[in-house]
Design a protein around this motif. Structure first.
Motif, short mmCIF file in Angstrom:
data_model
loop_
_atom_site.label_atom_id
_atom_site.label_comp_id
_atom_site.label_asym_id
_atom_site.label_seq_id
_atom_site.Cartn_x
_atom_site.Cartn_y
_atom_site.Cartn_z
N LYS A 142 0.85 -1.20 0.00
CA LYS A 142 0.00 0.00 0.00
C LYS A 142 0.88 1.24 0.00
O LYS A 142 1.85 1.33 0.76
CB LYS A 142 -0.91 0.01 1.23
CG LYS A 142 -1.92 -1.10 1.21
CD LYS A 142 -3.30 -0.55 1.33
CE LYS A 142 -4.28 -1.69 1.46
NZ LYS A 142 -5.28 -1.67 0.48
N GLY A 143 0.55 2.19 -0.84
CA GLY A 143 1.27 3.45 -0.91
C GLY A 143 2.57 3.39 -1.70
O GLY A 143 3.27 4.39 -1.80
N GLN A 148 7.19 1.02 -9.06
CA GLN A 148 7.93 0.00 -8.31
C GLN A 148 7.50 -1.39 -8.78
O GLN A 148 6.34 -1.63 -9.06
CB GLN A 148 7.68 0.16 -6.82
CG GLN A 148 8.57 -0.70 -5.97
CD GLN A 148 8.41 -0.39 -4.48
OE1 GLN A 148 7.81 0.60 -4.11
NE2 GLN A 148 8.94 -1.26 -3.65
N THR A 149 8.48 -2.30 -8.85
CA THR A 149 8.18 -3.67 -9.31
C THR A 149 8.49 -4.67 -8.20
O THR A 149 9.13 -4.34 -7.21
CB THR A 149 9.00 -4.02 -10.56
OG1 THR A 149 10.39 -3.92 -10.26
CG2 THR A 149 8.65 -3.12 -11.73
N GLN A 164 3.58 -3.58 -9.19
CA GLN A 164 3.00 -3.85 -7.87
C GLN A 164 1.56 -4.35 -7.94
O GLN A 164 1.13 -5.14 -7.11
CB GLN A 164 3.05 -2.59 -6.99
CG GLN A 164 4.40 -2.30 -6.41
CD GLN A 164 4.79 -3.29 -5.33
OE1 GLN A 164 3.97 -3.82 -4.59
NE2 GLN A 164 6.08 -3.56 -5.23
N PHE A 165 0.76 -3.89 -8.93
CA PHE A 165 -0.66 -4.23 -8.97
C PHE A 165 -0.95 -5.64 -9.45
O PHE A 165 -2.07 -6.13 -9.35
CB PHE A 165 -1.43 -3.22 -9.83
CG PHE A 165 -0.93 -3.11 -11.26
CD1 PHE A 165 -1.30 -4.01 -12.23
CD2 PHE A 165 -0.08 -2.06 -11.61
CE1 PHE A 165 -0.85 -3.90 -13.53
CE2 PHE A 165 0.38 -1.93 -12.91
CZ PHE A 165 0.00 -2.85 -13.87
N ILE A 166 0.05 -6.38 -9.96
CA ILE A 166 -0.17 -7.75 -10.43
C ILE A 166 -0.29 -8.68 -9.21
O ILE A 166 0.51 -8.63 -8.29
CB ILE A 166 0.99 -8.21 -11.34
CG1 ILE A 166 1.08 -7.33 -12.60
CG2 ILE A 166 0.84 -9.69 -11.72
CD1 ILE A 166 -0.12 -7.42 -13.52
N GLU A 167 -1.31 -9.53 -9.24
CA GLU A 167 -1.56 -10.44 -8.12
C GLU A 167 -1.47 -11.89 -8.57
O GLU A 167 -1.55 -12.20 -9.75
CB GLU A 167 -2.94 -10.15 -7.53
CG GLU A 167 -3.05 -8.75 -6.93
CD GLU A 167 -4.41 -8.46 -6.33
OE1 GLU A 167 -5.18 -9.43 -6.12
OE2 GLU A 167 -4.69 -7.29 -6.07
#
Length: 185
Positions: A142-143, A148-149, A164-167
């Motif tokens: 978060k934040g 950023q990877t 970062q958003f890949i889950e």
């Protein structure tokens, strides 16, 4: 058909020392005195070895007649990879040495091109991008900045950096030329 070294272009296939080679890169060099030479980077299609070689611009070579067939990747048993011809349903086998790093991008049922020389399968040619599933990655921080990877592992075992958003469980497109994340699928 004879090809002069001075007529090289990227992707040209030719026979050098009785083996098929493909020109990856070349540069014409004209020294202060003497004949022009051609500095080349070439890949042996039988062994997969890459070499840098110099040739006189007037050296002649025979063109290697390479054939490509579309095939579907079926499975591997650890050391042998199996591909099925889309037209004749004939099965082709390639050992892990000929598949090389391409194994990181092989997803069951994907379409590839098999490269043949004199009836023998030499290697495979992958599509530019491959769809893969992320099987392991850390949760997004978060934040964290959007640039950023983080590390992720795909269903083929390939480890790469993703945003970062890949889950976990998400489908992504991966570039086969450099092994980097391209986009969401």
């Amino acid at each position: 058909m004879a090809i002069l070294a001075g007529d090289f272009r990227t992707g040209l296939t030719l026979i050098v020392d009785d083996d098929p080679w493909v020109v990856l890169d070349f540069q014409h060099v004209k020294p202060g005195k003497g004949a022009a030479i051609l500095k080349t980077k070439m890949k042996n299609l039988k062994t997969g070895a890459t070499q840098e070689r110099n040739f006189n611009a007037s050296t002649k070579f025979e063109q290697a007649l390479i054939e490509k067939k579309t095939a579907q990747y079926s499975y591997n048993d650890g050391s042998i990879y199996y591909f099925m011809d889309n037209e004749t349903f004939e099965m082709y086998e390639l050992d892990k040495d000929h598949v090389g790093d391409s194994k990181n991008y092989l997803v069951e049922s994907m379409q590839v091109s098999l490269i043949f020389f004199k009836g023998q399968v030499l290697s495979i040619d992958l599509p530019d991008k491959v769809e893969m599933v992320v099987v392991d990655t850390t949760p997004a921080i978060k934040g964290a900045p959007s640039t950023q990877t983080k590390d992720a592992v795909t269903d083929t075992g390939l480890t790469l950096r993703v945003p970062q958003f890949i889950e976990q469980g998400e489908k992504i497109l991966v570039s086969t030329s450099d092994g980097k994340y391209a986009s969401r699928a």
